[in-house]
Design a protein around this motif. Structure first.
Motif, short mmCIF file in Angstrom:
data_model
loop_
_atom_site.label_atom_id
_atom_site.label_comp_id
_atom_site.label_asym_id
_atom_site.label_seq_id
_atom_site.Cartn_x
_atom_site.Cartn_y
_atom_site.Cartn_z
N SER A 1 -71.33 -46.57 -83.93
CA SER A 1 -72.06 -47.67 -83.25
C SER A 1 -71.30 -48.99 -83.28
N LEU A 2 -70.76 -49.35 -84.43
CA LEU A 2 -70.14 -50.67 -84.56
C LEU A 2 -68.83 -50.73 -83.76
N THR B 1 -73.39 -53.39 -92.98
CA THR B 1 -73.84 -54.70 -93.48
C THR B 1 -73.45 -55.79 -92.49
N ARG B 2 -74.04 -56.96 -92.70
CA ARG B 2 -73.68 -58.11 -91.86
C ARG B 2 -72.18 -58.41 -92.00
N GLU B 3 -71.67 -58.23 -93.22
CA GLU B 3 -70.25 -58.49 -93.47
C GLU B 3 -69.38 -57.48 -92.70
N ASP B 4 -69.78 -56.19 -92.70
CA ASP B 4 -69.03 -55.17 -91.93
C ASP B 4 -69.00 -55.58 -90.46
N GLN C 1 -64.05 -48.37 -87.66
CA GLN C 1 -65.01 -48.25 -88.76
C GLN C 1 -66.01 -47.18 -88.38
N GLN C 2 -66.36 -46.35 -89.34
CA GLN C 2 -67.27 -45.25 -89.06
C GLN C 2 -68.35 -45.22 -90.13
N SER C 3 -69.60 -45.44 -89.76
CA SER C 3 -70.69 -45.27 -90.74
C SER C 3 -72.03 -45.25 -90.03
#
Ligand SMILES: NC(=O)c1ccc[n+]([C@@H]2O[C@H](COP(=O)([O-])OP(=O)(O)OC[C@H]3O[C@@H](n4cnc5c(N)ncnc54)[C@H](OP(=O)(O)O)[C@@H]3O)[C@@H](O)[C@H]2O)c1
Length: 235
Positions: free
Chosen positions: A151-152, A101-104, A93-95
């Motif tokens: 980051s995630l 979001t909490r869901e992401d 995932q890239q953002s």
């Protein structure tokens, strides 16, 4: 002598498939898993045609309870034994941080970090009883360094390396090894459309060969992080 057993998550594609192929070729009884049932069936049939001893167990590891069910069904098939666990299934995932979001967060972490934690805990119980075993965690160069918009994904892959270090510390006196593999871009469906062309990427078979080389080391030897880079790459 009893044949060794391996569970490779995300083994219908890319790195997981390459690792599973190499291990089956080496004579491991191999458990394949992924969400897509038709693809899993087809992959199992391909392995069987080559004379490998293999079992397919579909599972969505982002869902609660699925890692536990997968592990229980694995032990049912192996008669309670597990020699190698490869935590490979993962997503990207890239953002920018402010858009996550909490869901992401929950969705990525449940697959990339929570499932490996659960499976590793279950594997540790079995391996401590056996007084042997190896846990392989497929991290990433993004588990060593984070960049803009990673980051995630990076947090999940750093976390996987933390898990690996604790597994090694807790498992070593039981003869259990754990190591993390940290590749740069690998030519798999996950990187289709990336800025690097597939022929300039690491090949999934390279990752598989390095995992096998580690498994062939003598009992007292362990590599902590296997970092695999592309020639001339800065990522
Ligand atoms: N490719 C790279 O450049 C690269 C670099 C460093 C690290 N990695 C890491 O290597 C691992 C494998 O990546 P890959 O590039 O080989 O990916 P891939 O080709 O997209 O394969 C992913 C595998 O995981 C399975 N999977 C995906 N979501 C799942 C879920 N929710 N539950 C269970 N299985 C699931 C997929 O099958 P289904 O879709 O049918 O479930 C498939 O078998 C990942 O952890 C990735 O982060 C990749």
């Amino acid at each position: 002598m009893q044949k060794k057993t391996v569970l490779v998550t995300g083994s219908t594609s890319g790195i997981g498939l390459a690792v599973a192929r190499e291990m089956a070729r080496e004579g491991f009884r191999t458990i394949l898993t992924g969400r897509r049932k038709a693809l899993l069936r087809e992959t199992v049939e391909n392995f069987l045609r080559l004379g490998h001893e293999v079992r397919g167990i579909p599972a969505d590891l982002a869902e609660p309870g699925e890692a536990e069910r997968l592990f229980a069904e694995t032990l049912d098939w192996t008669g309670g034994r597990l020699d190698v666990l490869v935590n490979n299934a993962g997503t990207w995932q890239q953002s920018p941080v402010e858009e996550i979001t909490r869901e992401d967060f929950r969705s990525l972490m449940s697959l990339n970090l929570e499932a490996p934690f659960i499976l590793s805990g279950l594997a540790m119980r079995t391996m401590k009883r056996q007084r042997s075993g190896t846990i392989v965690n497929i991290s990433s160069v993004a588990g060593l360094e984070a960049w803009a918009q990673t980051s995630l994904y990076s947090a999940s892959k750093f976390g996987l390396r933390a898990l690996t270090q604790s597994l090694l510390a807790e498992g070593s006196r039981f003869g259990i090894k754990a190591f993390a593999v940290c590749p740069g871009y690998v030519a798999t469906p996950m990187t289709a459309g990336a800025r690097v062309s597939p022929e300039d990427m690491i090949q999934p078979e390279d990752v598989a060969r390095l995992v096998m080389a580690h498994l062939a080391l003598s009992p007292a030897t362990v590599l902590k992080d296997i970092v695999i880079s592309r020639l001339g790459a800065e990522d």
